[in-house]
Design an enzyme around this catalytic site. Structure first.
Site, PDB file in Angstrom:
ATOM      1  N   GLU A 114       0.354  -1.506  -0.205  1.00  0.00           N
ATOM      2  CA  GLU A 114       0.277  -0.319  -0.261  1.00  0.00           C
ATOM      3  C   GLU A 114       0.848   1.252   0.019  1.00  0.00           C
ATOM      4  O   GLU A 114       2.176   1.761   0.716  1.00  0.00           O
ATOM      5  CB  GLU A 114      -1.282   0.035   1.040  1.00  0.00           C
ATOM      6  CG  GLU A 114      -0.186  -0.187   2.619  1.00  0.00           C
ATOM      7  CD  GLU A 114      -1.440  -0.610   3.385  1.00  0.00           C
ATOM      8  OE1 GLU A 114      -0.934  -0.432   4.911  1.00  0.00           O
ATOM      9  OE2 GLU A 114      -2.663  -1.520   3.236  1.00  0.00           O
ATOM     10  N   LYS A 116       2.637   4.862   1.018  1.00  0.00           N
ATOM     11  CA  LYS A 116       2.993   5.230   2.410  1.00  0.00           C
ATOM     12  C   LYS A 116       2.562   6.835   2.903  1.00  0.00           C
ATOM     13  O   LYS A 116       2.731   7.304   1.582  1.00  0.00           O
ATOM     14  CB  LYS A 116       4.447   5.158   3.202  1.00  0.00           C
ATOM     15  CG  LYS A 116       4.656   5.761   4.444  1.00  0.00           C
ATOM     16  CD  LYS A 116       5.708   4.639   4.744  1.00  0.00           C
ATOM     17  CE  LYS A 116       5.924   5.246   6.288  1.00  0.00           C
ATOM     18  NZ  LYS A 116       6.367   6.349   6.254  1.00  0.00           N
ATOM     19  N   ASP A 118       1.621   9.957   3.574  1.00  0.00           N
ATOM     20  CA  ASP A 118       2.533  11.154   4.693  1.00  0.00           C
ATOM     21  C   ASP A 118       1.792  11.638   5.721  1.00  0.00           C
ATOM     22  O   ASP A 118       1.239  12.430   4.830  1.00  0.00           O
ATOM     23  CB  ASP A 118       3.364  12.217   3.477  1.00  0.00           C
ATOM     24  CG  ASP A 118       4.491  12.631   4.266  1.00  0.00           C
ATOM     25  OD1 ASP A 118       4.689  12.136   5.302  1.00  0.00           O
ATOM     26  OD2 ASP A 118       5.092  13.125   3.685  1.00  0.00           O
ATOM     27  N   TYR A 225      -5.984   1.097   7.290  1.00  0.00           N
ATOM     28  CA  TYR A 225      -5.075   0.010   7.728  1.00  0.00           C
ATOM     29  C   TYR A 225      -4.500  -1.283   8.559  1.00  0.00           C
ATOM     30  O   TYR A 225      -3.984  -1.975   8.431  1.00  0.00           O
ATOM     31  CB  TYR A 225      -3.582   1.018   7.027  1.00  0.00           C
ATOM     32  CG  TYR A 225      -2.366   1.542   7.964  1.00  0.00           C
ATOM     33  CD1 TYR A 225      -2.421   0.611   9.000  1.00  0.00           C
ATOM     34  CD2 TYR A 225      -2.441   2.726   7.912  1.00  0.00           C
ATOM     35  CE1 TYR A 225      -1.540   1.469  10.300  1.00  0.00           C
ATOM     36  CE2 TYR A 225      -1.944   3.487   8.775  1.00  0.00           C
ATOM     37  CZ  TYR A 225      -1.343   3.144   9.962  1.00  0.00           C
ATOM     38  OH  TYR A 225      -0.924   4.011  10.848  1.00  0.00           O
ATOM     39  N   LYS A 314      10.384   3.622   1.743  1.00  0.00           N
ATOM     40  CA  LYS A 314      11.208   5.031   1.186  1.00  0.00           C
ATOM     41  C   LYS A 314      11.428   5.488   0.115  1.00  0.00           C
ATOM     42  O   LYS A 314      12.678   4.880  -0.425  1.00  0.00           O
ATOM     43  CB  LYS A 314      11.177   5.909   2.081  1.00  0.00           C
ATOM     44  CG  LYS A 314      11.069   5.021   3.410  1.00  0.00           C
ATOM     45  CD  LYS A 314       9.926   6.270   4.134  1.00  0.00           C
ATOM     46  CE  LYS A 314      10.694   7.561   5.059  1.00  0.00           C
ATOM     47  NZ  LYS A 314      10.521   7.471   6.378  1.00  0.00           N
ATOM     48  N   CYS A 408      27.598  43.974 -16.824  1.00  0.00           N
ATOM     49  CA  CYS A 408      26.963  42.205 -16.897  1.00  0.00           C
ATOM     50  C   CYS A 408      28.476  41.610 -16.897  1.00  0.00           C
ATOM     51  O   CYS A 408      29.653  42.299 -16.793  1.00  0.00           O
ATOM     52  CB  CYS A 408      27.073  42.053 -18.837  1.00  0.00           C
ATOM     53  SG  CYS A 408      27.347  40.603 -19.227  1.00  0.00           S
ATOM     54  N   CYS A 411      30.334  41.352 -19.942  1.00  0.00           N
ATOM     55  CA  CYS A 411      30.830  42.310 -20.981  1.00  0.00           C
ATOM     56  C   CYS A 411      31.326  43.033 -20.609  1.00  0.00           C
ATOM     57  O   CYS A 411      31.456  44.544 -21.112  1.00  0.00           O
ATOM     58  CB  CYS A 411      29.819  41.910 -22.116  1.00  0.00           C
ATOM     59  SG  CYS A 411      28.079  43.172 -22.288  1.00  0.00           S
ATOM     60  N   CYS A 426      21.677  42.654 -20.209  1.00  0.00           N
ATOM     61  CA  CYS A 426      22.691  43.369 -20.030  1.00  0.00           C
ATOM     62  C   CYS A 426      22.164  44.090 -21.505  1.00  0.00           C
ATOM     63  O   CYS A 426      21.392  43.265 -22.204  1.00  0.00           O
ATOM     64  CB  CYS A 426      23.660  42.081 -20.816  1.00  0.00           C
ATOM     65  SG  CYS A 426      24.725  42.566 -22.007  1.00  0.00           S
ATOM     66  N   CYS A 432      28.035  41.552 -26.908  1.00  0.00           N
ATOM     67  CA  CYS A 432      28.005  41.010 -25.017  1.00  0.00           C
ATOM     68  C   CYS A 432      28.894  39.261 -26.057  1.00  0.00           C
ATOM     69  O   CYS A 432      28.313  37.985 -26.335  1.00  0.00           O
ATOM     70  CB  CYS A 432      27.078  40.753 -24.500  1.00  0.00           C
ATOM     71  SG  CYS A 432      27.175  39.577 -22.551  1.00  0.00           S
TER      72      CYS A 432
HETATM   73  O1  D41 Z   1       0.255   4.784   5.220  1.00  0.00           O
HETATM   74  C1  D41 Z   1       1.155   4.930   5.858  1.00  0.00           C
HETATM   75  N1  D41 Z   1       1.320   6.127   6.694  1.00  0.00           N
HETATM   76  C2  D41 Z   1       0.969   3.519   6.923  1.00  0.00           C
HETATM   77  C3  D41 Z   1       1.738   3.685   7.997  1.00  0.00           C
HETATM   78  C4  D41 Z   1       0.189   2.775   6.131  1.00  0.00           C
HETATM   79  N2  D41 Z   1      -0.196   2.453   5.189  1.00  0.00           N
HETATM   80  N3  D41 Z   1       0.764   1.365   6.716  1.00  0.00           N
HETATM   81  C5  D41 Z   1       1.513   1.782   8.443  1.00  0.00           C
HETATM   82  N4  D41 Z   1       1.410  -0.068   9.190  1.00  0.00           N
HETATM   83  C6  D41 Z   1       1.618  -0.100  10.202  1.00  0.00           C
HETATM   84  C7  D41 Z   1       1.710  -0.806  11.011  1.00  0.00           C
HETATM   85  C8  D41 Z   1       2.214  -2.124   9.849  1.00  0.00           C
HETATM   86  C9  D41 Z   1       2.306  -0.940  12.204  1.00  0.00           C
HETATM   87  C10 D41 Z   1      -0.020  -1.685  11.355  1.00  0.00           C
HETATM   88  C11 D41 Z   1       1.734   2.203   8.913  1.00  0.00           C
HETATM   89  C12 D41 Z   1       2.269   1.926  10.417  1.00  0.00           C
HETATM   90  N5  D41 Z   1       2.002   1.123  10.887  1.00  0.00           N
HETATM   91  C13 D41 Z   1       2.497   3.292  10.801  1.00  0.00           C
HETATM   92  N6  D41 Z   1       2.221   4.714  10.607  1.00  0.00           N
HETATM   93  C14 D41 Z   1       3.094   5.492  12.158  1.00  0.00           C
HETATM   94  C15 D41 Z   1       3.959   5.164  12.300  1.00  0.00           C
HETATM   95  C16 D41 Z   1       3.645   3.180  12.266  1.00  0.00           C
END
Ligand code: D41
Length: 674
Positions: A114, A116, A118, A225, A314, A408, A411, A426, A432
């Site tokens: 999935e 991640k 922010d 999640y 990441k 400039c 030149c 310039c 130039c």
């Molecule tokens: O999308 C996320 N930031 C995300 C964070 C995610 N998709 N899955 C996550 N799954 C976990 C576990 C596996 C520990 C249940 C997480 C995070 N943890 C998480 N977010 C912040 C600290 C950990």
């Protein structure tokens, strides 16, 4: 033990505590996350080498996130674990290998992958289907009670649908979609209030509001999640099924997740999300892989604070911190004097960056960049790196504001910045060397006279050596003159002369573009050539009756004025005469020739073409009358797809739209270009 280590550890702890405060309490971080991580890594390494110096109050001994006194404290019955991070394919492969070994599994494992998000992790407890309490993750063991705020988030149902268990604690990420973030900052700017540095801080700042009405106005979203405490329900055996169940209760889950097989499947998903990243409605900083089968998750368990069955992969940090070594001024073809920041090289977004353009003097003043400043550099995707902001806390006391040079740098002619214009220029014109060099480079470039092999370094040598002052001088170069140049063999000299000779047979449109008249890009040059048919007719119109130029479709008074000024200058008319004498020639066209060959056709560009910039492709297409659109729809006639094409390619395939690669585009352009 070295006294240096003790002092450094103390300094790092103080610094990290300062940044924790800025980040968690003020919601106003001073430095990019990657820089914070670096400080933490350094401290961890030092403490590992000197275990006797580890103290319970070291920031390494907890995950920062002291609950603010303003909110009630919530102790998490099931701790909220953190995620181990990986930054390379090898680390992902090693994670998968360890999991297979521990599970004694020979074949590939299934993972749930999935994005991640922010944002910030939040947990919400539903009792008998009603939202009872919501809390931030905090340090993983206790967080802040943000129930009233979370109740305002429409993404959180206040009641679950259907038959809900006695207790259901769901965990997920609260985030602010990019559109909402941009709007929030625009509104803050309009009221001269402070803006948020990124969507995550905006989300955190919005959720941790003492007045829930403020949260309510912020358009936060959430994707679930995972689970915490559950009573009266046995979760199904797979991650994907568990999420399906949450969805059925009306809880939002991320639609962009997928089941993948093995480390290979994980890495393919990672690359795919990397490509789609720029088009997503929300910000992500990587992807998360989780073992799909709950039984496997249970067998692997967790170490200290993180599960062994999950991994965050990441993306390279998009923001990094570095120092401005110098601010230099570059002179372009039209005399535009552009500030460039020379940086201590810094690795950001996957490449090393040592220069960034500051665009113009207004921008330098707006950002207040000074020599010696510590700055944040951003490189997102394939976008040109930019200087985001200065970190004022790190400015040396004596740093002076940058001034626009009066003369400039090349030149020494006067530099003028007309009132109300952003660009300083310039005034040296063709005297130039920088402007000369740039105009010759432009003259020879691919979409202009297309002199193969005449690159930047060679042009610089020719201009500096005094062999070429004007583009017309190119046609007088001899083999003997070229022989004296650096890295120029007999063969390459002969090739260059041949390329110069070949360029003599050209088109009026190419010549007009090559002259580098301001406001005359490739499309305008072609429109002019088609309308007037020959150069003399154009010159006549430009000089005696510029209004005639406005008769050309899409051209207005600005282009007309530039053409008038250009052809009024004796030096320019002399240049054209010399080019003609040298044998530069083109076919006369019937004036006002038929409509452009690609008129009415819509193209969409995606990905990077190996041998052509997006801008070049766009100019070439619009020169032939094509429309270049931003997104694929039923109205799209062609998709031009380069490397790393993502969702647009997929959509075009779905719609059955013809797809061209660079070769295909070139042959299509070639078929129509005269
Ligand atoms: O999308 C996320 N930031 C995300 C964070 C995610 N998709 N899955 C996550 N799954 C976990 C576990 C596996 C520990 C249940 C997480 C995070 N943890 C998480 N977010 C912040 C600290 C950990």
């Amino acid at each position: 033990m070295s006294p240096g280590a003790r002092a450094r550890i103390a300094a790092l702890r103080t610094e990290i505590a300062h940044h924790d405060y800025r980040y968690y309490v003020l919601d106003d971080p001073e430095i990019p996350d990657a820089e914070y991580d670096r400080l933490m890594q350094e401290l961890k390494a030092l403490e590992a080498a000197h275990p006797e110096l580890v103290t319970p109050d070291s920031p390494t001994q907890r995950i920062a996130g002291a609950p603010s006194a303003a909110f009630g404290e919530v102790v998490h019955e099931v701790p909220m674990l953190s995620l181990d991070n990986a930054f390379s394919d090898e680390e992902v492969a090693a994670f998968d290998r360890r999991a297979r070994e521990r599970l004694e599994q020979a074949g590939p494992l299934e993972y749930w992958a999935e994005p991640k998000l922010d944002g910030l992790a939040v947990t919400a407890i539903y009792r008998n289907g009603r939202l009872e309490r919501a809390a931030t993750r905090g340090d993983g063991f206790k967080g802040e009670d943000v129930t009233p705020n979370v109740r305002t988030i429409r993404a959180f149902p206040l009641r679950l649908r259907g038959k809900a268990p006695q207790v259901l604690e769901v965990r997920g990420e609260v985030f602010m979609p990019l559109k909402s973030f941009e709007r929030l900052n625009r509104e803050a700017e309009a009221r001269s209030e402070k803006t948020f540095v990124n969507p995550r801080n905006a989300a955190a700042g919005s959720l941790r509001q003492l007045d829930p009405r403020v949260t309510a106005a912020r358009q936060l979203r959430m994707y679930c999640y995972g689970l915490g405490t559950v009573r009266g329900w046995s979760p199904p055996g797979r991650q994907s099924e568990m999420l399906e169940a949450l969805k059925a209760w009306g809880l939002p889950v991320c639609p962009d997740s997928a089941r993948v097989r093995g480390a290979e499947g994980c890495l393919r998903y990672f690359r795919e999300m990397g490509e789609r990243r720029a088009q997503l409605a929300y910000q992500i900083d990587g992807v998360v892989y989780k073992l799909e089968r709950l039984a496997d998750q249970e067998r692997l368990g967790f170490v200290s604070r993180a599960p062994r069955w999950a991994l965050a992969h990441k993306f390279p940090a998009e923001e990094a911190m570095t120092r401005v070594r110098a601010i230099e001024w570059q002179v372009g073809r039209t005399g535009a004097v552009t500030p460039v920041a020379r940086l201590e090289p810094v690795f950001v977004g996957g490449v090393t960056v040592s220069n960034v353009t500051l665009h113009n003097f207004d921008e330098v003043q707006r950002k207040d960049v000074r020599v010696g400043d510590t700055v944040v550099i951003r490189r997102a995707g394939d976008v040109i790196p930019e200087l985001v902001r200065v970190i004022p806390e790190r400015r040396a006391a004596h740093a002076a504001p940058v001034e626009l040079p009066k003369r400039c740098p090349v030149c020494h002619s006067q530099v003028l910045k007309p009132e109300g214009e952003a660009v300083a220029r310039c005034t040296g014109g063709f005297s130039c060397p920088a402007q000369r060099q740039e105009s010759i480079r432009h003259f020879a470039s691919r979409l202009a006279m297309d002199i193969e092999g005449l690159g930047e370094k060679l042009v610089a040598q020719l201009v500096e050596g005094g062999l070429v002052r004007s583009p017309a001088d190119l046609y007088g170069l001899t083999a003997a003159q070229l022989e004296g140049l650096e890295r120029m063999g007999e063969k390459s000299g002969a090739n260059l002369l041949e390329a110069i000779e070949r360029s003599k047979r050209t088109t009026l449109a190419r010549l007009l573009y090559a002259l580098g008249i301001r406001e005359v890009g490739e499309a305008t040059a072609l429109a002019l050539a088609r309308h007037f048919g020959d150069l003399d007719a154009l010159i006549e119109a430009a000089r005696s009756d510029p209004a005639q130029i406005e008769q050309v479709p899409d051209l207005g008074p600005v282009v007309a004025a530039e053409l008038h000024a250009f052809f009024a200058a004796p030096a320019h008319r002399e240049l054209i005469e010399r080019l003609r004498e040298a044998g530069v020639s083109w076919e006369k066209l019937e004036p006002r020739a038929a409509a452009l060959p690609l008129a009415g056709r819509t193209f969409v560009l995606t990905g990077t073409l190996p041998g052509m910039t997006r801008h070049e492709a766009q100019e070439a297409l619009s020169a032939l009358g094509a429309k270049v659109a931003g997104s694929v729809s039923k109205k799209t006639n062609y998709l031009v797809a380069g490397e790393a094409s993502g969702s647009k390619l997929q959509k075009a395939r779905e719609l059955g739209i013809p797809i061209l690669d660079e070769a295909g585009l070139r042959s299509l352009l070639g078929a129509h270009r005269r």
